[in-house]
Write a protein that holds these residues in place. Structure first.
Motif, PDB file in Angstrom:
ATOM      1  N   SER A 112       0.675  -1.166   0.180  1.00 47.31           N
ATOM      2  CA  SER A 112       0.190  -0.155  -0.046  1.00 47.31           C
ATOM      3  C   SER A 112       1.029   1.326  -0.029  1.00 47.31           C
ATOM      4  O   SER A 112       0.631   2.181  -0.831  1.00 47.31           O
ATOM      5  CB  SER A 112      -0.836   0.034   1.230  1.00 47.31           C
ATOM      6  N   ALA A 113       1.948   1.237   0.990  1.00 45.99           N
ATOM      7  CA  ALA A 113       2.673   2.354   0.894  1.00 45.99           C
ATOM      8  C   ALA A 113       3.521   2.544  -0.351  1.00 45.99           C
ATOM      9  O   ALA A 113       3.509   3.792  -1.138  1.00 45.99           O
ATOM     10  CB  ALA A 113       3.772   2.240   2.076  1.00 45.99           C
ATOM     11  N   ALA A 114       3.906   1.349  -1.132  1.00 45.89           N
ATOM     12  CA  ALA A 114       4.679   1.854  -2.488  1.00 45.89           C
ATOM     13  C   ALA A 114       3.750   2.351  -3.220  1.00 45.89           C
ATOM     14  O   ALA A 114       3.984   3.159  -4.169  1.00 45.89           O
ATOM     15  CB  ALA A 114       5.220   0.386  -2.599  1.00 45.89           C
ATOM     16  N   PHE A 115       2.267   1.580  -3.522  1.00 50.74           N
ATOM     17  CA  PHE A 115       1.518   1.932  -4.631  1.00 50.74           C
ATOM     18  C   PHE A 115       0.884   3.340  -4.397  1.00 50.74           C
ATOM     19  O   PHE A 115       0.427   3.630  -5.486  1.00 50.74           O
ATOM     20  CB  PHE A 115       0.733   0.594  -4.815  1.00 50.74           C
ATOM     21  N   SER A 116       0.292   3.477  -3.154  1.00 49.58           N
ATOM     22  CA  SER A 116      -0.441   4.884  -3.052  1.00 49.58           C
ATOM     23  C   SER A 116       0.485   6.008  -3.677  1.00 49.58           C
ATOM     24  O   SER A 116      -0.239   7.043  -3.678  1.00 49.58           O
ATOM     25  CB  SER A 116      -0.997   5.007  -1.654  1.00 49.58           C
ATOM     26  N   ARG A 117       1.843   5.771  -3.935  1.00 49.12           N
ATOM     27  CA  ARG A 117       2.351   7.069  -4.321  1.00 49.12           C
ATOM     28  C   ARG A 117       2.355   6.970  -6.009  1.00 49.12           C
ATOM     29  O   ARG A 117       2.682   7.935  -6.598  1.00 49.12           O
ATOM     30  CB  ARG A 117       3.980   6.782  -4.014  1.00 49.12           C
ATOM     31  N   LEU A 118       2.009   5.908  -6.520  1.00 46.28           N
ATOM     32  CA  LEU A 118       1.891   5.926  -7.965  1.00 46.28           C
ATOM     33  C   LEU A 118       0.498   6.244  -8.402  1.00 46.28           C
ATOM     34  O   LEU A 118      -0.444   5.916  -7.658  1.00 46.28           O
ATOM     35  CB  LEU A 118       2.118   4.455  -8.377  1.00 46.28           C
ATOM     36  N   PRO A 119       0.483   6.989  -9.696  1.00 47.54           N
ATOM     37  CA  PRO A 119      -0.909   7.288 -10.380  1.00 47.54           C
ATOM     38  C   PRO A 119      -1.512   5.999 -10.730  1.00 47.54           C
ATOM     39  O   PRO A 119      -1.088   5.245 -11.237  1.00 47.54           O
ATOM     40  CB  PRO A 119      -0.578   8.346 -11.483  1.00 47.54           C
ATOM     41  N   GLY A 120      -2.893   6.107 -10.397  1.00 51.33           N
ATOM     42  CA  GLY A 120      -3.527   5.302 -11.125  1.00 51.33           C
ATOM     43  C   GLY A 120      -3.934   3.832 -10.417  1.00 51.33           C
ATOM     44  O   GLY A 120      -4.694   2.870 -10.668  1.00 51.33           O
ATOM     45  N   LEU A 121      -3.299   3.631  -9.279  1.00 54.39           N
ATOM     46  CA  LEU A 121      -3.349   2.473  -8.145  1.00 54.39           C
ATOM     47  C   LEU A 121      -3.993   2.821  -6.990  1.00 54.39           C
ATOM     48  O   LEU A 121      -3.627   3.608  -6.241  1.00 54.39           O
ATOM     49  CB  LEU A 121      -1.846   1.984  -8.175  1.00 54.39           C
ATOM     50  N   LYS A 122      -5.132   2.208  -6.757  1.00 53.07           N
ATOM     51  CA  LYS A 122      -5.749   2.322  -5.460  1.00 53.07           C
ATOM     52  C   LYS A 122      -6.116   1.035  -4.706  1.00 53.07           C
ATOM     53  O   LYS A 122      -6.941   0.364  -4.829  1.00 53.07           O
ATOM     54  CB  LYS A 122      -7.220   2.846  -5.729  1.00 53.07           C
ATOM     55  N   GLU A 175      -6.698   2.114 -12.416  1.00 50.58           N
ATOM     56  CA  GLU A 175      -7.369   2.973 -13.314  1.00 50.58           C
ATOM     57  C   GLU A 175      -6.567   3.290 -14.830  1.00 50.58           C
ATOM     58  O   GLU A 175      -5.247   3.754 -14.435  1.00 50.58           O
ATOM     59  CB  GLU A 175      -7.457   4.288 -12.608  1.00 50.58           C
ATOM     60  N   GLU A 176      -6.953   2.738 -15.691  1.00 49.41           N
ATOM     61  CA  GLU A 176      -6.273   2.837 -17.054  1.00 49.41           C
ATOM     62  C   GLU A 176      -5.536   4.101 -17.276  1.00 49.41           C
ATOM     63  O   GLU A 176      -4.565   4.145 -17.566  1.00 49.41           O
ATOM     64  CB  GLU A 176      -7.034   2.088 -18.097  1.00 49.41           C
ATOM     65  N   GLU A 177      -6.587   5.067 -17.231  1.00 47.85           N
ATOM     66  CA  GLU A 177      -6.231   6.530 -17.665  1.00 47.85           C
ATOM     67  C   GLU A 177      -4.732   6.844 -17.022  1.00 47.85           C
ATOM     68  O   GLU A 177      -3.755   7.102 -17.853  1.00 47.85           O
ATOM     69  CB  GLU A 177      -7.327   7.333 -17.379  1.00 47.85           C
ATOM     70  N   HIS A 204       8.748  -3.212  -8.145  1.00 49.88           N
ATOM     71  CA  HIS A 204       9.472  -2.694  -9.073  1.00 49.88           C
ATOM     72  C   HIS A 204       8.849  -3.147 -10.403  1.00 49.88           C
ATOM     73  O   HIS A 204       8.948  -2.111 -11.299  1.00 49.88           O
ATOM     74  CB  HIS A 204      11.129  -2.861  -8.810  1.00 49.88           C
ATOM     75  N   ALA A 205       8.466  -4.333 -10.614  1.00 49.53           N
ATOM     76  CA  ALA A 205       7.693  -4.796 -11.713  1.00 49.53           C
ATOM     77  C   ALA A 205       6.498  -3.834 -12.039  1.00 49.53           C
ATOM     78  O   ALA A 205       6.305  -3.489 -13.160  1.00 49.53           O
ATOM     79  CB  ALA A 205       7.397  -6.323 -11.542  1.00 49.53           C
ATOM     80  N   VAL A 206       6.006  -3.713 -10.955  1.00 48.53           N
ATOM     81  CA  VAL A 206       4.732  -2.772 -11.168  1.00 48.53           C
ATOM     82  C   VAL A 206       5.225  -1.330 -11.384  1.00 48.53           C
ATOM     83  O   VAL A 206       4.697  -0.931 -12.426  1.00 48.53           O
ATOM     84  CB  VAL A 206       3.536  -2.774  -9.785  1.00 48.53           C
ATOM     85  N   MET A 207       6.125  -0.793 -10.784  1.00 50.04           N
ATOM     86  CA  MET A 207       6.619   0.602 -11.011  1.00 50.04           C
ATOM     87  C   MET A 207       7.134   0.587 -12.401  1.00 50.04           C
ATOM     88  O   MET A 207       7.019   1.773 -12.931  1.00 50.04           O
ATOM     89  CB  MET A 207       7.680   0.965  -9.933  1.00 50.04           C
ATOM     90  N   ASP A 208       7.841  -0.213 -12.769  1.00 52.71           N
ATOM     91  CA  ASP A 208       8.554  -0.302 -14.344  1.00 52.71           C
ATOM     92  C   ASP A 208       7.366  -0.021 -15.280  1.00 52.71           C
ATOM     93  O   ASP A 208       7.761   0.375 -16.395  1.00 52.71           O
ATOM     94  CB  ASP A 208       9.544  -1.455 -14.449  1.00 52.71           C
ATOM     95  N   LEU A 209       6.190  -0.430 -14.923  1.00 51.07           N
ATOM     96  CA  LEU A 209       5.186  -0.538 -15.891  1.00 51.07           C
ATOM     97  C   LEU A 209       4.368   0.753 -15.936  1.00 51.07           C
ATOM     98  O   LEU A 209       3.203   1.047 -16.804  1.00 51.07           O
ATOM     99  CB  LEU A 209       4.259  -1.642 -16.128  1.00 51.07           C
ATOM    100  N   THR A 210       4.591   1.772 -14.986  1.00 45.83           N
ATOM    101  CA  THR A 210       3.552   2.936 -15.003  1.00 45.83           C
ATOM    102  C   THR A 210       3.916   3.921 -16.004  1.00 45.83           C
ATOM    103  O   THR A 210       4.980   3.569 -16.740  1.00 45.83           O
ATOM    104  CB  THR A 210       3.788   3.584 -13.563  1.00 45.83           C
ATOM    105  N   LYS A 211       2.936   4.684 -16.527  1.00 39.12           N
ATOM    106  CA  LYS A 211       3.132   5.379 -17.618  1.00 39.12           C
ATOM    107  C   LYS A 211       4.387   6.425 -17.453  1.00 39.12           C
ATOM    108  O   LYS A 211       4.897   6.902 -18.412  1.00 39.12           O
ATOM    109  CB  LYS A 211       1.893   6.535 -17.457  1.00 39.12           C
TER     110      LYS A 211
END
Ligand SMILES: *Cc1c(COP(=O)(O)O)cnc(C)c1O
Length: 398
Positions: free
Chosen positions: A287-297, A317-319, A389-396
């Motif tokens: 949660s701590a890691a992903f709440s900083r990324l756009p589009g992940l809740k 959230e795709e957008e 990191h796999a998730v982070m690497d895939l963000t826009k």
């Protein structure tokens, strides 16, 4: 003959599983005891002990062990008096097992949508159904369209998080409905300080391999009603009416748990609190890691909930994230990370086509948008960093 298995052989690959058992306590000792004492089958001291300990853990008077969680639900429905052509309210967003179990009794599911904040059965939608679709005659609730009796509610505490039980219990009491808690994903969770599984009339747990504790396969029914517990034991042991002669007054089931499985269950239960703590740490870290990324809740806990965080789940959230949940899912799978979607909502299931099912727009949206990430108790910090990191690497924005 020996089996082709080398103890201590390295894992085949570095793939990260979704949710695998954690075995490393007294399982080996207790199972060995079963073998040494020739107590391997469905009657034995570990079955009784496992029942007593699970009853104590949930604060309930009685527990009946079963071969799996699905049979626990089937039996509980029967014990609660659900039968042919009754209707039973059930969460739309659930693994299919409770919906199937309702059909095993000849009753029909009425699926209730999820609330958007915590994804559990939406109690307001239960009220809507009763107000708009039912007739109450002071004794029975009937669906005015199908003219069937509405007999019970099966709230499913999904993903380790409790349903809002107080208002649900009030509705159930007002309309003479039995409440069967499907707590198969949420052993160890609490609702307003009270253990999940101790609020309804009867509750079910599962010890399948991916659940928070496991017996390989197994289940449990808990209740405070002695007559219901006795009837559950009777139905799950082939409805035997004479201790010696083979006399059966009703059609029963062989739904018993074996002593070997119960031995494993006793060992697993000793470590449940530790497992819950570890799951919460894993979830907090994601949660701590992903709440900083756009589009992940990440899924949020309600103020009434102490979740076990059985599986970490988040909306994509795709957008703003840059790809939809399924593309993310497949990218992770390609990278050896076992992500999963949520279940197809029950009202869309081809297996239940034509049953009494209500539309569930929130469940449909969550089904499209949510993925689960690896959440095994044994997940290492390094493995979790790999997933993050796999998730982070895939963000826009990566
Ligand atoms: C796992 C599960 C069950 C069934 O448990 P089994 O032991 O696999 O039969 C029932 N309901 C839900 C919501 C589950 O996740």
């Amino acid at each position: 003959m020996s089996i082709p298995f080398e103890p201590g052989a390295p894992a085949e690959d570095d793939h990260i599983p979704l949710c695998v058992p954690e075995i490393g306590g007294n399982e080996w000792d207790y199972v060995k005891k079963c073998l040494d004492e020739n107590m391997v089958s469905s009657v034995g001291p570990f079955v009784n002990l496992f029942e007593q300990r699970l009853a104590a853990y949930t604060g309930m008077a009685y527990a009946v062990a079963t071969v799996n969680g699905t049979s626990a639900i089937h039996t509980s429905l029967l014990v609660a008096g659900v039968g042919q052509d009754d209707e039973v309210l059930v969460s739309s967003l659930t693994f299919i097992a409770p919906v199937n179990a309702i059909r095993y009794t000849g009753a029909w599911p009425v699926t209730i949508d999820a609330e958007p904040d915590h994804w559990q059965m939406d109690v307001d939608r239960v009220e809507d159904f009763i107000r708009n679709d039912c007739i109450w005659n002071g004794d029975e609730l009937r669906n005015r369209v199908t003219d069937r009796r509405v007999k019970a509610i099966v709230p499913v505490h999904i993903l380790g998080h409790p349903v809002d039980m107080d208002p649900l219990m009030e509705i159930a009491r007002n309309y003479n409905l039995a409440v069967i808690e499907d707590a198969t994903e949420s052993l160890g969770a609490r609702y307003r300080g009270v253990p999940v599984g101790s609020i309804g009339d009867i509750a079910c747990f599962s010890f399948n391999g991916n659940k928070i504790i496991t017996t390989g396969g197994g289940g449990m029914i808990v209740t405070n009603r002695k007559d219901w517990a006795d009837r559950a034991k009777y139905l799950t042991t082939q409805a035997k009416n004479d201790p010696l002669e083979y006399v059966h007054n009703e059609i029963g089931f062989n739904y018993r748990l074996t002593n070997i499985q119960a031995a494993m269950g006793c060992a697993q239960l000793e470590r449940l609190d530790e497992f819950v703590e570890k799951k919460r740490r894993i979830s907090g870290h994601y949660s701590a890691a992903f709440s900083r990324l756009p589009g992940l809740k990440p899924m949020k806990a309600a103020d009434w909930a102490e979740s076990t965080c059985w599986l970490f789940s988040m909306e994509v959230e795709e957008e703003s994230f840059g790809m939809d949940s399924r593309e993310l899912l497949h990218r992770l799978l390609d990278g050896g990370i076992d992500a999963r979607p949520l279940w197809q909502p029950a009202h869309l299931s081809p297996a239940h086509h034509g049953a009494v099912l209500k539309g569930s727009p929130v469940a449909e949206k969550l089904n499209r948008a949510v993925i689960n990430l690896p959440s095994s108790v044994g997940l290492t910090e390094i493995q979790q960093e790999i997933v993050i990191h796999a998730v982070m690497d895939l963000t826009k924005t990566a």
